[in-house]
Design an enzyme around this catalytic site. Sequence first.
Site, mmCIF file in Angstrom:
data_model
loop_
_atom_site.group_PDB
_atom_site.id
_atom_site.type_symbol
_atom_site.label_atom_id
_atom_site.label_comp_id
_atom_site.label_asym_id
_atom_site.label_seq_id
_atom_site.Cartn_x
_atom_site.Cartn_y
_atom_site.Cartn_z
ATOM 1 N N ALA A 241 -3.170 -4.420 -0.203
ATOM 2 C CA ALA A 241 -1.733 -4.571 -0.458
ATOM 3 C C ALA A 241 -1.221 -3.521 -1.450
ATOM 4 O O ALA A 241 -1.978 -2.723 -2.009
ATOM 5 C CB ALA A 241 -1.453 -5.975 -0.976
ATOM 6 N N HIS A 242 0.082 -3.554 -1.677
ATOM 7 C CA HIS A 242 0.719 -2.542 -2.523
ATOM 8 C C HIS A 242 0.202 -2.580 -3.960
ATOM 9 O O HIS A 242 -0.155 -3.621 -4.489
ATOM 10 C CB HIS A 242 2.250 -2.698 -2.506
ATOM 11 C CG HIS A 242 2.749 -4.017 -2.996
ATOM 12 N ND1 HIS A 242 3.599 -4.806 -2.252
ATOM 13 C CD2 HIS A 242 2.546 -4.702 -4.144
ATOM 14 C CE1 HIS A 242 3.892 -5.903 -2.918
ATOM 15 N NE2 HIS A 242 3.252 -5.857 -4.075
ATOM 16 N N ASN A 243 0.154 -1.389 -4.556
ATOM 17 C CA ASN A 243 -0.206 -1.176 -5.973
ATOM 18 C C ASN A 243 -1.679 -1.399 -6.275
ATOM 19 O O ASN A 243 -2.075 -1.362 -7.445
ATOM 20 C CB ASN A 243 0.617 -2.069 -6.904
ATOM 21 C CG ASN A 243 2.103 -1.822 -6.835
ATOM 22 O OD1 ASN A 243 2.537 -0.814 -6.283
ATOM 23 N ND2 ASN A 243 2.888 -2.723 -7.366
#
Length: 334
Positions: A241-243
Amino acid sequence: MIDPRFYEALGPVTVRALSPSGEIGGDAEHKLTGAAPADRAGPNDLCYYEGKKAAVLDSAPGACIITPAQAHLAPKAAALIFSERPRSLFARLVPALLRPRSFASNAPAVHPSAKLEDGVRLGAGVVIGADAQIGAGAEIGPNSVIGPGVTIGRRTRIGARVSIAFALVGDDVSILAGAVIGEQGFGVAGDASGPVDVPHLGRVIIQDRVTIGANSTVDRAVFDDTIIGEGTKIDNLCHIAHNCIIGRGVLIAAFGGISGSTVIGDHATLGGRVGIGDHRTIGAGATLAGGAAVFQDVPPGEVWSGYPARPLRKWLREAAWLSRRAAGGREEGK
């Protein structure tokens, strides 16, 4: 800073024009050209602030979306836009400032501005966007799509039907068929009119010698970078997922799901179907047994298992205790 290889600035836009019906404090004619997180926003940036710890912002943003009750926490902002749901309003206003670069209509399959070094091999149906760069000896499989500004290193192999956008990919990387790199992550804010997608303005960085399995996905970050470290091997049907920041030499078996803003240290190993909650830290050299559901930080070098995951020895003791209790109950029932 927003990478101009991947995003177009649409401004400048004044604060008043950006939020014409909103309640504004400070300089409503201040001009904005970008967006940034609250702690790093500059004089031309829009940000939002939902400080749970009520800390005063050190940054000096061009405009900060903030609740009226917390207005005193952004004393250096040139302008304030008041909202009871700052994140949601931020999501609705950013598209007036920034736009992801897309494929030009009627452009050839390989854009004239794309740069392909010697020995690049393209399969049938490959699409390459403006200003993309493909290193020497790279191979792009049939029907794969390489977005504007994307950089792919030397000798990297991209399988069939792969989509890569908003990404910098290193040398000797293998991305297998059907993988999707750089799409927007699952960030949602809500207000009275319903949920709204939060814009993702970051990138994906895939370092050298990484393998990403078939039909796996790696989301771009909200502002910064989702990073996959050197030599990491990700199996088929995994989601990053993001980050997230994945260290060097990490092994992630099939069906792994890594939630947003998780950090995984170098040489950690994740068995099949491991799930990790958001904002967790998995220490270097840790091992997560297959099926583990991780809701806590895992110290370096430890082995965790179970649902919810806990140290392996503790999980084994609990499993043995439950087995004895179950066996005792069967004896009593005879």
